[in-house]
Scaffold this motif. Structure first.
Motif, PDB file in Angstrom:
ATOM      1  N   ARG A  20      57.437 -62.664   9.079  1.00  0.00           N
ATOM      2  CA  ARG A  20      58.595 -61.285   9.119  1.00  0.00           C
ATOM      3  C   ARG A  20      59.790 -61.458   9.215  1.00  0.00           C
ATOM      4  O   ARG A  20      60.685 -61.387   8.106  1.00  0.00           O
ATOM      5  CB  ARG A  20      57.984 -59.818   9.933  1.00  0.00           C
ATOM      6  N   ARG A  21      60.374 -62.599  10.202  1.00  0.00           N
ATOM      7  CA  ARG A  21      61.524 -62.662  10.545  1.00  0.00           C
ATOM      8  C   ARG A  21      62.142 -63.971   9.009  1.00  0.00           C
ATOM      9  O   ARG A  21      63.139 -64.045   8.009  1.00  0.00           O
ATOM     10  CB  ARG A  21      61.756 -63.704  12.163  1.00  0.00           C
ATOM     11  N   SER A  23      60.429 -63.837   6.407  1.00  0.00           N
ATOM     12  CA  SER A  23      60.396 -63.101   5.702  1.00  0.00           C
ATOM     13  C   SER A  23      62.250 -63.414   5.092  1.00  0.00           C
ATOM     14  O   SER A  23      61.983 -62.731   4.096  1.00  0.00           O
ATOM     15  CB  SER A  23      59.493 -62.435   4.986  1.00  0.00           C
ATOM     16  N   ARG A  24      62.719 -61.839   5.651  1.00  0.00           N
ATOM     17  CA  ARG A  24      63.596 -61.197   5.907  1.00  0.00           C
ATOM     18  C   ARG A  24      64.794 -62.364   5.762  1.00  0.00           C
ATOM     19  O   ARG A  24      65.530 -62.620   4.488  1.00  0.00           O
ATOM     20  CB  ARG A  24      63.910 -60.736   6.703  1.00  0.00           C
ATOM     21  N   GLU A  27      64.890 -63.713   1.950  1.00  0.00           N
ATOM     22  CA  GLU A  27      65.363 -62.580   0.747  1.00  0.00           C
ATOM     23  C   GLU A  27      66.739 -62.235   1.226  1.00  0.00           C
ATOM     24  O   GLU A  27      66.998 -62.685  -0.407  1.00  0.00           O
ATOM     25  CB  GLU A  27      65.073 -61.143   1.529  1.00  0.00           C
TER      26      GLU A  27
END
Length: 135
Positions: A20-21, A23-24, A27
């Protein structure tokens, strides 16, 4: 009266948290690259960084060949001691990695932070050139 502590929600496994990190971060990096001004600033900074890095190598070699000094950076000294002239390729490889990182994530904070080592390296080059008698 029964006193049971509320059960906490289980934590996500570390691998999911890391995904998740990252992925952020991807982004944010994509959004930063979409900003043309930021991307142009990162490209200019990358060119300056590589120019200063190349001048650092040239001025270091000139000073060392003239036996006017020795390498002050302990990491580069270690590379020189263990790789002979291969330190140049190692330094160029590191420059390439940093250049890719700058161009991949041209965030304002990244660019501001990175400006400091570029300026310090430029001062080192100036010092090297003065020691080598080139200025």
């Amino acid at each position: 009266m029964s006193s049971t502590a509320p059960t906490a929600a289980p934590h996500a496994p570390k691998s999911n948290t890391m995904r998740r990190r990252w992925s952020r971060i991807r982004e944010f990096a994509k959004a930063a690259r979409a900003d043309r001004q930021l991307f142009l600033a990162s490209a200019v900074l990358a060119v300056v960084y590589n120019l200063v890095g190349a001048l650092d190598i040239i001025s270091t070699v000139a000073g060392l060949q003239a036996q006017l000094g020795e390498e002050a950076n302990p990491f580069v000294r270690l590379l020189m001691d263990n790789l002979a002239n291969g330190w140049i390729l190692a330094k160029l490889g590191l420059q390439l990695l940093v250049t890719v990182m700058i161009l991949w994530f041209p965030h304002r904070l990244v660019l501001m932070i990175f400006t400091v080592p570029v300026a310090v390296t430029a001062m080192v080059v100036w010092n090297n050139l003065q020691i080598a008698g080139m200025f």
